[in-house]
Design an enzyme around this catalytic site. Structure first.
Site, mmCIF file in Angstrom:
data_model
loop_
_atom_site.group_PDB
_atom_site.id
_atom_site.type_symbol
_atom_site.label_atom_id
_atom_site.label_comp_id
_atom_site.label_asym_id
_atom_site.label_seq_id
_atom_site.Cartn_x
_atom_site.Cartn_y
_atom_site.Cartn_z
ATOM 1 N N GLU A 154 -5.080 -9.596 3.569
ATOM 2 C CA GLU A 154 -6.354 -10.250 3.898
ATOM 3 C C GLU A 154 -6.802 -11.167 2.769
ATOM 4 O OE1 GLU A 154 -9.198 -7.538 5.527
ATOM 5 O OE2 GLU A 154 -10.902 -8.484 4.510
ATOM 6 N N ASN A 198 -9.381 -10.753 -1.391
ATOM 7 C CA ASN A 198 -10.651 -11.459 -1.566
ATOM 8 C C ASN A 198 -10.488 -12.821 -2.249
ATOM 9 O OD1 ASN A 198 -11.640 -8.306 -1.499
ATOM 10 N ND2 ASN A 198 -13.098 -9.686 -0.533
ATOM 11 N N GLU A 248 -13.795 -13.660 6.953
ATOM 12 C CA GLU A 248 -15.130 -13.194 6.533
ATOM 13 C C GLU A 248 -15.926 -14.243 5.779
ATOM 14 O OE1 GLU A 248 -13.454 -9.951 3.846
ATOM 15 O OE2 GLU A 248 -15.134 -10.646 2.645
ATOM 16 N N ASP A 299 -6.315 -6.316 0.703
ATOM 17 C CA ASP A 299 -7.330 -7.371 0.737
ATOM 18 C C ASP A 299 -7.468 -7.977 -0.655
ATOM 19 O OD1 ASP A 299 -9.547 -8.978 1.053
ATOM 20 O OD2 ASP A 299 -10.834 -7.422 1.910
ATOM 21 N N LYS A 322 -7.396 0.459 4.085
ATOM 22 C CA LYS A 322 -7.294 -0.872 3.457
ATOM 23 C C LYS A 322 -7.527 -0.727 1.959
ATOM 24 C CE LYS A 322 -10.250 -4.525 3.993
ATOM 25 N NZ LYS A 322 -10.928 -5.465 4.923
ATOM 26 N N GLU A 358 -13.489 -2.275 10.862
ATOM 27 C CA GLU A 358 -13.615 -1.843 9.468
ATOM 28 C C GLU A 358 -14.716 -0.785 9.324
ATOM 29 O OE1 GLU A 358 -14.584 -5.149 6.868
ATOM 30 O OE2 GLU A 358 -13.725 -4.101 5.151
ATOM 31 N N LYS A 399 -7.909 -2.677 -1.806
ATOM 32 C CA LYS A 399 -8.179 -3.942 -2.476
ATOM 33 C C LYS A 399 -7.061 -4.246 -3.466
ATOM 34 C CE LYS A 399 -12.172 -4.834 -0.557
ATOM 35 N NZ LYS A 399 -12.441 -6.063 0.204
ATOM 36 N N HIS A 433 -14.970 -8.509 10.326
ATOM 37 C CA HIS A 433 -15.391 -8.068 8.999
ATOM 38 C C HIS A 433 -16.818 -7.552 9.112
ATOM 39 C CE1 HIS A 433 -17.476 -8.966 5.097
ATOM 40 N NE2 HIS A 433 -16.470 -8.226 4.681
HETATM 41 C C1 0YR Z 1 -17.915 -5.554 -1.041
HETATM 42 N N1 0YR Z 1 -14.309 -6.513 3.178
HETATM 43 C C2 0YR Z 1 -14.564 -7.289 2.136
HETATM 44 C C3 0YR Z 1 -17.197 -5.695 0.241
HETATM 45 C C4 0YR Z 1 -15.960 -7.242 1.614
HETATM 46 C C5 0YR Z 1 -16.184 -6.799 0.205
HETATM 47 O O1 0YR Z 1 -18.746 -6.645 -1.233
HETATM 48 O O2 0YR Z 1 -18.127 -5.905 1.217
HETATM 49 O O3 0YR Z 1 -15.069 -6.401 -0.482
HETATM 50 O O4 0YR Z 1 -16.537 -8.496 1.709
HETATM 51 O O5 0YR Z 1 -13.733 -8.032 1.726
HETATM 52 O O6 0YR Z 1 -13.190 -6.635 3.854
HETATM 53 MG MG MG Z 2 -12.266 -8.540 3.085
#
Ligand code: 0YR
Ligand code: MG
Length: 372
Positions: free
Chosen positions: A229, A205, A255, A203, A172, A327, A174, A305
């Site tokens: 994600e 976020n 999450e 992901d 995965k 994960e 970011k 998560h």
């Molecule tokens: C860092 N995981 C996430 C990590 C997480 C954060 O804080 O824990 O990226 O919440 O998206 O999938």
């Molecule tokens: Mg996440």
């Protein structure tokens, strides 16, 4: 078996490099904000939620446990897990100020501690206490190679090593940079390096808006992404539903959601394909089970998560038939008596009684922060 004591604690455990970033935050430590619940026979259950190790807000969680929940627990039957979850979650004055946020994170720590205690009392690892393992192989997907703070050359090298040396088949990465071209180039570089058989999820976020996500997905589709994600702001049901209809890339989220009702709303809107509940935010295992069952009834895959960095979710993942994948972020495992373990890209099944939440004595000494 009565509850004799309720003892909150705060641990700040350093992550495995100076700091890491995703699109929404940069952190150097993971907060293990939890509680030890002791029964009169001396059995102790441990539970915790996960935080960014921000002492002031961590203390709001522990003070919720000691000031609000402790007196509702002491003297109660420690094995009445469901009844005690309901008593705490529906206590009128606390519900009035709660249902999400601090009170729910505090409830998560308490509920996990009660399940840990119950499984220990039964002499079984939690997955066995819940009904046995349905996954012969629980695949681990690696999040730790993919932080936004990792430069592209290291991202590629780390991805390669995860596949070729450590045996992962799933990664995965970011995303959520100011310019989507940066993210697309990083993903393309990893795709070229690892080949077509490795699954690559991304992901965001919750960073981007809908037009940005639509543009990103259109250009990312040829890269065969396993899921996107948290593309949008966490609570935006309509936006996720629109995106899910507009792209072939499956949507994953959960999450940041606090209740089973929130998950229901996303599922009913067709706004989520991979359901990602987290005991550390959902008020514990009790509500997690409600979410997992609801998703399973809709035949949607559940991929938790790991706000607990997998210590508790490894049990739920082995147990629940909607889950075949989990994960992997190896940050706090050394703080526990039975750390999570991954071999050749698959989780090993815990063997000790309980929920794998008992911290080592050394971790309790070394990482403890004062409650006040
Ligand atoms: C860092 N995981 C996430 C990590 C997480 C954060 O804080 O824990 O990226 O919440 O998206 O999938
Ligand atoms: Mg996440």
């Amino acid at each position: 078996m009565r509850i004799a004591a309720v003892e909150p604690f705060i641990l700040h455990v350093p992550v495995n490099r100076d700091s890491i970033s995703d699109s929404s935050h940069t952190i150097s430590h993971w907060g293990v904000v939890g509680v030890r619940i002791v029964a009169e026979d001396g059995t102790a259950g441990y539970g915790f939620t996960g935080t960014h190790a921000h002492l002031a807000s961590d203390r709001l969680i522990t003070s919720c446990i000691s000031a609000c929940y402790a007196e509702l627990l002491v003297g109660e039957d420690a094995l009445d897990t469901t009844r005690l979850w309901t008593k705490l979650a529906r206590f009128p004055a606390i519900q009035w100020v709660g249902r999400a946020g601090i009170t729910q994170l505090a409830l998560a720590a308490v509920d996990v501690a009660l399940w840990d205690l119950r499984a220990k009392h039964a002499g079984l690892p939690l997955w066995a206490h819940l009904g046995g393992a349905t996954s012969p192989r629980l695949e681990a997907y690696n999040t730790d190679i993919g932080w936004l703070s990792i430069p592209t050359d290291q991202l590629v090298a780390g991805s390669r090593a995860a596949i070729e040396v450590d045996g992962y088949r799933r990664l995965k990465l970011k995303v959520g940079s100011p310019d989507i071209g940066t993210d697309l180039a990083r993903i393309a570089a990893v795709r070229t390096a690892v080949g077509d058989d490795v699954t690559i999820a991304v992901d965001g976020n919750g960073k981007w808006d809908l037009p940005t996500c639509l543009r990103f997905c259109r250009r990312a589709e040829p890269l065969d992404l396993f899921w996107f994600e948290e593309p949008l702001w966490y609570d935006d049901i309509a936006g996720h539903a629109t995106l899910a209809r507009a792209t072939t890339i499956p949507v994953a989220l959960g999450e940041q959601l606090y209740t089973a009702d929130a998950f229901n709303a996303f599922m009913e809107a067709g706004a989520v394909h991979y359901v990602q509940p987290d005991v550390t935010r959902l008020g514990g295992i009790s509500e997690y089970i409600t979410v997992a069952e609801a998703a399973h009834a809709k035949r949607l895959p559940v991929v938790p998560h790991v706000g607990d960095m997998g210590q508790v979710h490894v049990h739920l993942a082995f147990w629940h038939p909607a889950t075949t994948m989990l994960e992997y972020i190896p940050w706090i495992m050394d703080a526990f008596e039975e750390p999570i373990a991954v071999k050749h890209g698959a989780y090993l099944r815990p063997e000790r009684p309980g929920a794998s939440t008992t911290p080592t004595e050394e971790a309790m000494r070394r990482y403890a922060r004062p409650l006040a």
